[in-house]
Design a protein around this motif. Structure first.
Motif, mmCIF file in Angstrom:
data_model
loop_
_atom_site.group_PDB
_atom_site.id
_atom_site.type_symbol
_atom_site.label_atom_id
_atom_site.label_comp_id
_atom_site.label_asym_id
_atom_site.label_seq_id
_atom_site.Cartn_x
_atom_site.Cartn_y
_atom_site.Cartn_z
ATOM 1 N N ILE A 485 0.871 -1.184 0.000
ATOM 2 C CA ILE A 485 0.000 0.000 0.000
ATOM 3 C C ILE A 485 0.905 1.230 0.000
ATOM 4 C CG2 ILE A 485 -1.755 1.288 1.268
ATOM 5 C CD1 ILE A 485 -2.781 -1.377 2.343
ATOM 6 N N SER A 488 -1.351 6.010 0.237
ATOM 7 C CA SER A 488 -2.768 6.133 0.578
ATOM 8 C C SER A 488 -3.011 7.512 1.184
ATOM 9 C CB SER A 488 -3.177 5.063 1.590
ATOM 10 O OG SER A 488 -4.473 5.319 2.090
ATOM 11 N N ALA A 492 -4.355 2.754 5.692
ATOM 12 C CA ALA A 492 -4.002 1.585 4.883
ATOM 13 C C ALA A 492 -5.051 0.486 5.010
ATOM 14 C CB ALA A 492 -2.627 1.074 5.297
ATOM 15 N N VAL A 515 3.682 -0.875 3.891
ATOM 16 C CA VAL A 515 2.881 0.347 3.856
ATOM 17 C C VAL A 515 3.843 1.525 3.792
ATOM 18 C CG1 VAL A 515 1.194 1.764 5.065
ATOM 19 C CG2 VAL A 515 1.027 -0.745 5.171
ATOM 20 N N THR A 518 1.552 6.439 4.190
ATOM 21 C CA THR A 518 0.106 6.518 4.391
ATOM 22 C C THR A 518 -0.226 7.815 5.119
ATOM 23 O OG1 THR A 518 -1.820 5.282 5.161
ATOM 24 C CG2 THR A 518 0.093 5.257 6.600
ATOM 25 N N VAL A 522 -2.052 3.410 9.937
ATOM 26 C CA VAL A 522 -1.909 2.114 9.273
ATOM 27 C C VAL A 522 -3.188 1.301 9.438
ATOM 28 C CG1 VAL A 522 -0.626 -0.063 9.257
ATOM 29 C CG2 VAL A 522 0.591 2.114 9.498
ATOM 30 N N ALA A 538 5.898 -0.453 8.081
ATOM 31 C CA ALA A 538 5.402 0.845 7.616
ATOM 32 C C ALA A 538 6.502 1.877 7.711
ATOM 33 C CB ALA A 538 4.199 1.272 8.444
#
Length: 732
Positions: A485, A488, A492, A515, A518, A522, A538
């Motif tokens: 991801i 975003s 996420a 991730v 983001t 998250v 992340a």
């Protein structure tokens, strides 16, 4: 189909109706700090016959717009959330990335206007121009709550009439209308394919390849004559004025999707078929300019029958590409382009068994790009695999609404807008009878880029990947593995009961995810239930690791279990009264607040209604009482993140009915929920109603803990541990 409820829905969804807010999260097995890496997966998305080049990365004399994530703006619906606006005389010049002889351009012009783009190759203007129009754009769906005018972009294609090589320059120049250019797809189109031996040509049955005459009856006659064989559609433009039906046991084949073009807004409309229908290698381009859900304005409406296939098609300017009902067992839909539909790209509308949808490219859908909706019967054993989805401008990229043993694997989804996530796994039913999620739902190896959107009905966002118990509890096994991801705008992963009923989300495992960047959190946890997170890493998290707010309030907690290998997303958003904005970070906490109030609490035992949570509920008259006559007993609270706690205030009910007593208490702390160390050794603490039945415990400097545990080994007033409130403070 997208998040909402509709009582009159015939082909696609109405808007999402309810606000949703949250779910309390308890990290049951430690803080998310360990290192880990996701399992390796092949590159996500379809293998495309073209290479897209974003206009904002090209040379231009125009104006770059975006990035923007605001619903209802040109930039927010653009690929990459950026584009280039050209006034008359301005240009955008692309460097060709590969050998090509054709280009397809995603663009927008002001509402009610049309015009052309001049095309230059290495400085030489071509005789042919690229037509641009707003005819198929600016769609209004006022019956969908939260929608605005949308669907701003369209696609226009052109055979260049010459070969260009990597490094050559292709420029588009606005002439008589303002044009916003989003992306150009460069493609090497092969020569037209020859007629298969033994096939029945539609022109032999009277079809007009000039597009002037009505070729409907010629197509029907060719289909009837070619049973068990091939209907050949030579290069040309063919106009059909009504849909085909009774199509079975036949192959419809063209010379290629740039050469054989059928113009109709309703190609096949039939409720059943014996199957063995194979459609390939031509284009179907419609004239649908608005969305009317009661009209079958689709490439295929209904059923192709079992063991059918659709491949190599260019499908454009229809309401839906595929609205599939009835028996479509073992259907394969692969390597198609579905562009500029006012609603879904493809929807398996119940009773789909063993369907494979793979390798397709979808751009600019006005609802879910790919959806399975288990109305009337469950979609079973079906999959969406290695598809590329770009710019669904009202709903989800990929949506699974109910069904049994469904797979979503290896897809690339980007730039969702308004009412959708990149991928939604949902029990939103829309209509009855509906078959909720069951068996194993496999969501594996998908990549989501700039996915998720601010939902205007909720007044807060949808995550890039959403699991939603909208109309009923999720009791299936949901395995989310190998996810990437990126960028975003909000969260996420989201767990929510979007209908506002508080139904639980259970059986979810998130294993192996990356991730990056983001915008907010998250994990956006908003429903009761549970999920295990393992090897989720992340970087550049905008606000906090977890958004921790149950909806409806008090509806139950969401237990987020740390399976190990997680990193880069500690901490919980502190203020459930506000939604974090991208990059905002947690608000400065009140240094005088009680860290323990309302936090998840557990104990080694309790009596009757005197449960552990009574000691953190803010009500001094309620209390926790441990099992009797079984010292030592312990009580534990999860503060949500590591805290430099300096002072505890321990209380019993202030009523004079509570006689004075002394409890022997040891204070322990943990940062991982498993390993506890002594913070303050066993001491006697006096509780006297004359002084408020309160005891204060000073913690040493340097104390840092997330889990606070009080172990009670004696009580002179009752043979059990007792607290009405346990308060924890940062201040001495």
């Amino acid at each position: 189909m997208h998040g909402s409820t509709s009582t009159t829905r015939s082909t696609t969804g109405s808007a999402r109706r309810a606000a949703a807010a949250g779910a309390a999260v308890a990290l049951a097995a430690g803080m998310l700090v360990a290192l880990g890496s996701p399992a390796a997966h092949a590159a996500a998305g379809a293998s495309l016959p073209f290479t897209p080049v974003e206009a904002e990365s090209a040379a231009t004399t125009g104006t770059k717009i975006g990035p923007d994530y605001t619903q209802g703006t040109l930039a927010s619906e653009a690929s990459g959330r950026q584009a280039v606006r050209l006034a008359a005389g301005q240009r955008v010049e692309f460097t060709v990335p590969r050998a090509a002889n054709a280009v397809n351009v995603s663009y927008s012009v002001p509402d009610g206007q049309s015009g052309t783009l001049d095309v230059y190759v290495n400085g030489t203007r071509l005789a042919q121009t690229l037509p641009v129009t707003s005819k198929y754009s600016y769609v209004d769906t006022g019956w969908i709550t939260g929608s605005r005018t949308h669907h701003f972009y369209d696609n226009s294609r052109l055979l260049l009439g010459r070969d260009v090589q990597a490094g050559d320059k292709v420029a588009l120049v606005a002439t008589n209308v303002q044009v916003t250019v989003d992306v150009a797809d460069f493609e090497q189109v092969a020569q037209a394919a020859p007629q298969p031996a033994g096939s029945v040509s539609v022109t032999a049955k009277g079809a007009d390849p000039s597009g002037q005459g009505d070729s409907t009856q010629a197509f029907r006659d060719a289909i009837a004559a070619a049973q068990g064989g091939v209907v050949w559609i030579p290069p040309g433009d063919y106009r059909l004025t009504s849909s085909l039906n009774g199509v079975q046991n036949v192959t419809l084949q063209g010379a290629g999707d740039w050469y054989s073009v059928v113009h109709t807004s309703r190609f096949i409309d039939q409720s059943n078929s014996s199957g063995n229908v194979h459609i390939k290698d031509f284009a179907v381009i419609g004239e649908v300019t608005e969305r009317v859900d009661s009209n079958p304005d689709n490439f295929v409406n209904g059923s192709l029958g079992p063991n059918s296939s659709v491949s190599g098609m260019w499908i454009q300017h229809l309401k839906c590409g595929f609205w599939l009902m009835g028996n479509n067992d073992n259907l394969v839909v692969e390597n198609n382009r579905i562009l500029d539909t006012t609603a879904d790209g493809l929807n398996l509308n119940g009773n789909a068994r063993g369907v494979r949808v793979r390798g397709n490219f979808l751009r600019n859908q006005g609802d879910d790009s790919l959806a399975m909706w288990s109305l009337n019967a469950p979609d079973t054993g079906s999959s969406f695999e290695n598809n590329t989805v770009s710019q669904p401008n009202l709903a989800n990229g990929i949506a699974i609404y109910g069904g049994t043993d469904i797979t979503v694997r290896g897809n690339l989804v980007s730039d969702t807008n308004a009412l959708g996530s990149g991928i939604a796994i949902s029990n939103q039913k829309f209509l009855d009878p509906f078959s909720p999620l069951a068996g194993t739902i496999t969501v594996d190896g998908n990549t989501l880029v700039r996915a998720g959107a601010m939902n205007p009905n909720w007044n807060h966002p949808m995550g890039a990947l959403r699991v939603d118990s909208y109309d009923s509890a999720i009791n299936a096994t949901v395995n989310i593995t190998g996810t990437t991801i990126t960028d975003s705008p909000y969260s996420a992963f989201e767990f929510v009961s979007g209908g506002g009923h508080g139904y639980p989300v259970k059986g979810v495992t998130v294993d192996g995810a990356t991730v990056r960047n983001t915008g907010t959190v998250v994990v956006q946890a908003e429903a009761q239930g549970a999920a295990v997170f393992r090897d989720v890493t992340a970087t550049s998290v905008g606000a906090a690791g977890v958004y921790d707010c149950p909806y409806p309030s008090g509806s139950g907690s969401f237990t987020l279990t740390d399976g190990g290998g997680n990193s880069g997303w500690p901490g919980t958003w502190e203020d459930c009264s506000t939604w974090p904005q991208p990059g905002q970070g947690n608000p400065d906490p009140d240094p005088n607040r009680n860290l323990a109030k309302g936090r998840p609490a557990t104990a080694t035992g309790s009596q009757d209604v005197y449960t552990p949570g009574k000691a953190v509920d803010g009500d001094g008259s309620s209390y926790w009482e441990s099992a009797n006559n079984a010292f030592p007993q312990s009580w534990t609270v999860d503060l949500g993140s590591g805290q430099a706690v300096r002072r505890l205030v321990l209380k019993l009910p202030p009523s004079a009915a509570w006689g004075a007593r002394t409890q022997t208490i040891t204070v322990l702390g943990s940062t991982d929920g498993s390993n506890y160390s002594t913070v303050v050794g066993a001491r006697d603490y006096r509780f006297d109603p004359a002084t408020g039945n309160t005891a204060t415990v000073a913690l040493p400097d340097g104390t840092n803990l997330r889990w606070l545990r009080l172990s009670v080994s004696a009580n002179t007033g009752w043979p059990a541990g007792q607290f009405s409130e346990v308060e924890a403070y940062l201040t001495p």
